[in-house]
Write an enzyme that holds these catalytic residues in place. Structure first.
Site, short mmCIF file in Angstrom:
data_model
loop_
_atom_site.label_atom_id
_atom_site.label_comp_id
_atom_site.label_asym_id
_atom_site.label_seq_id
_atom_site.Cartn_x
_atom_site.Cartn_y
_atom_site.Cartn_z
N ASN A 41 13.96 -8.27 22.40
CA ASN A 41 14.09 -7.76 20.77
C ASN A 41 13.06 -8.86 20.79
O ASN A 41 12.69 -10.38 21.08
CB ASN A 41 15.37 -9.02 21.09
CG ASN A 41 15.20 -9.21 18.88
OD1 ASN A 41 14.79 -9.05 18.48
ND2 ASN A 41 16.04 -9.88 18.67
N TRP A 42 12.01 -8.09 20.23
CA TRP A 42 10.58 -8.73 19.66
C TRP A 42 10.66 -9.33 18.83
O TRP A 42 9.73 -10.07 18.31
CB TRP A 42 9.25 -7.64 19.68
CG TRP A 42 9.65 -6.77 20.94
CD1 TRP A 42 10.30 -6.80 22.15
CD2 TRP A 42 8.95 -5.63 21.11
NE1 TRP A 42 9.55 -5.98 23.12
CE2 TRP A 42 8.48 -4.52 22.60
CE3 TRP A 42 7.64 -4.77 20.35
CZ2 TRP A 42 8.25 -3.56 23.39
CZ3 TRP A 42 7.11 -3.35 21.01
CH2 TRP A 42 7.75 -3.39 22.31
N LYS A 43 11.69 -9.35 17.61
CA LYS A 43 12.04 -10.26 17.17
C LYS A 43 10.14 -10.25 16.31
O LYS A 43 9.66 -9.01 16.39
CB LYS A 43 11.91 -11.21 16.96
CG LYS A 43 13.11 -11.83 18.07
CD LYS A 43 13.56 -13.63 18.09
CE LYS A 43 14.67 -13.58 18.71
NZ LYS A 43 14.87 -14.51 18.96
N HIS A 137 22.32 -10.58 14.39
CA HIS A 137 21.78 -11.34 15.16
C HIS A 137 21.70 -13.10 14.57
O HIS A 137 21.81 -12.94 13.76
CB HIS A 137 20.53 -10.73 15.20
CG HIS A 137 19.54 -11.75 16.11
ND1 HIS A 137 19.10 -13.21 16.48
CD2 HIS A 137 19.51 -11.64 17.93
CE1 HIS A 137 18.83 -13.64 17.50
NE2 HIS A 137 18.93 -12.79 18.25
N GLU A 276 25.30 -14.04 22.13
CA GLU A 276 24.03 -15.20 21.84
C GLU A 276 25.12 -16.12 20.87
O GLU A 276 24.40 -16.31 19.83
CB GLU A 276 23.12 -14.56 21.20
CG GLU A 276 22.62 -12.76 21.09
CD GLU A 276 21.20 -12.98 21.41
OE1 GLU A 276 20.68 -13.06 21.97
OE2 GLU A 276 20.97 -13.04 20.03
N GLY A 282 16.24 -19.41 21.70
CA GLY A 282 14.33 -20.09 21.22
C GLY A 282 14.31 -20.53 22.43
O GLY A 282 14.53 -21.69 23.28
N GLY A 344 14.67 -12.34 24.09
CA GLY A 344 13.82 -12.66 22.68
C GLY A 344 12.58 -13.00 23.73
O GLY A 344 11.66 -11.66 23.91
P1 PGA Z 1 15.65 -15.53 23.37
O1 PGA Z 1 16.04 -14.98 22.01
O2 PGA Z 1 15.67 -14.93 24.79
O3 PGA Z 1 14.27 -16.17 22.86
O4 PGA Z 1 15.91 -17.28 23.47
C1 PGA Z 1 17.41 -14.65 22.09
C2 PGA Z 1 17.35 -13.62 21.01
O5 PGA Z 1 17.32 -14.25 19.89
O6 PGA Z 1 17.95 -12.37 21.22
#
Ligand code: PGA
Length: 363
Positions: A41-43, A137, A276, A282, A344
């Site tokens: 997930n590149w956000k 999400h 999650e 994060g 992420g």
């Molecule tokens: P992260 O994010 O791997 O940066 O903790 C995971 C997510 O929000 O899907």
């Protein structure tokens, strides 16, 4: 609420180790052989050009990987370009990969068209070749209030003057809710200005902290996505407060039951669920412990068993997300109920995401 017996599904859930995962193709046809799903997930990162470059590097390192499903979720602006790039024919000729790379959208709106400035419909996603959409999400469930300032607009309007004018309008309407009228009369009365100001501040704070996509909106999104033939990755997870208050399972139960209410057995068998925990997501956060992940995945699988029966419970893929990195992916994938990961930060680095996809093969 009582947790259903967490061991119950294990009889018919195949035990594997990370190394065995990569032999799944050889076992194709065996009921219960489940392909792991590793999704990035590149956000809100990557312009289209850099997304393609990143994908090219990842796929290059993973040329030999054919038994793992790979998902890539660029922001909306990168979907089209990436769709052109990862078309099956291209993958087959360039990388020898089969249809195991999937284009994911990070969200969708639930209406199909109309005056919804800034929103994107499932039809639009399907039309450019999106395979799956991430829904629910926690960035959207929990954090929108902080960024959009939900709460301050409520607080600004919660004055005696505003309430009195609303009260007047309400009283003129037929069938107005008597309880609402009584509450407004009470609050807008002269002596209650302090209470009103306190209530406004309380609501402002609460909405800032908590406002985001509701379970109801998530349900609508799932229904709309499925109606367009899009598969879904449904995210669920508790925040720190719920975990500390021992409310994790209650909250997950509520999130999942509400979301799945509109999902038929046939549709759910193609669905992916991602656990999650919000507190584990994060930079700077710690991933959940292996025990915590295992316990929650068992809980979710048991819930699926209650709702849809054994067969679906044993085959539905449940991912973990929250600080998945190259150095913990093997341990996470070794947990019996974990079928993949939603990644992420580490999905933005080609080497890191490639070694997550190659879990168990690097060591
Ligand atoms: P992260 O994010 O791997 O940066 O903790 C995971 C997510 O929000 O899907």
């Amino acid at each position: 609420m009582k947790t259903a017996n967490p061991k119950a599904y294990r009889n018919y859930f195949r035990q594997r180790t990370a190394n065995q995962w990569h032999k799944i193709e050889a076992e194709a046809g065996i009921p219960g052989a489940i392909r792991p799903f590793l999704a990035g997930n590149w956000k809100m990162n990557m312009i289209p050009r850099s997304g393609v470059a990143l994908t090219a590097r990842i796929l290059d390192i993973c040329r030999d990987i054919k038994d793992v499903d790979i998902g890539l979720a660029p922001p909306f602006t990168g979907l089209s370009t990436l769709a052109d790039y990862i078309k099956p024919d291209f993958l087959r000729t360039e990388y020898g990969l089969g249809r195991n790379v999937f284009l994911l959208a990070q969200d969708t709106f639930f209406e199909s068209k109309g005056a919804f400035t800034g929103e994107i419909s499932p039809e639009m996603l399907a039309a450019i070749g999106v395979d799956r959409v991430i829904i629910g999400h926690s960035d959207r469930r929990a954090n929108l209030g902080k960024y959009y300032g939900f709460g301050s607009s409520v607080a600004r309007r919660l004055t005696g003057g505003f309430l009195s004018s609303q009260l007047k309008k309400l009283k003129e309407k037929d069938g107005a809710d008597a309880q609402v009228i009584a509450a407004l009369e009470h609050l807008s009365a002269k002596g209650n200005q302090d209470i009103l100001a306190g209530l406004a501040r309380f609501l402002e704070e609460e909405l800032r902290e908590r406002a985001g996509e509701s379970d109801e909106a998530i349900q609508l999104k799932i229904r709309a996505a499925l109606a367009q033939g899009l598969q879904v990755i449904l995210c669920c997870g508790e925040n720190r407060e719920a975990r500390d208050a021992n409310e994790t399972f209650n909250l997950l139960d509520r999130q999942l039951r509400m979301a799945l209410e509109v999902v038929s057995p046939r549709a759910v068998s193609e669905m992916i669920i991602a656990y999650e925990p919000v507190w584990a997501i994060g930079e700077g956060a710690k991933p959940a412990t292996l025990e915590q992940i295992s316990e929650v995945h068992d809980f979710i699988r048991n819930l699926i068993m209650d709702l849809y029966g054994e067969q679906i419970a044993s085959s539905i893929r449940i991912l973990y997300g929250g600080n998945v990195k190259p150095d913990n992916i093997v341990d996470i994938m070794n947990i019996a109920g974990v079928d993949g990961a939603l990644v992420g930060g580490a999905s933005l680095k080609a080497n890191d995401f490639a070694s997550i996809i190659r879990f168990g093969l690097n060591t």
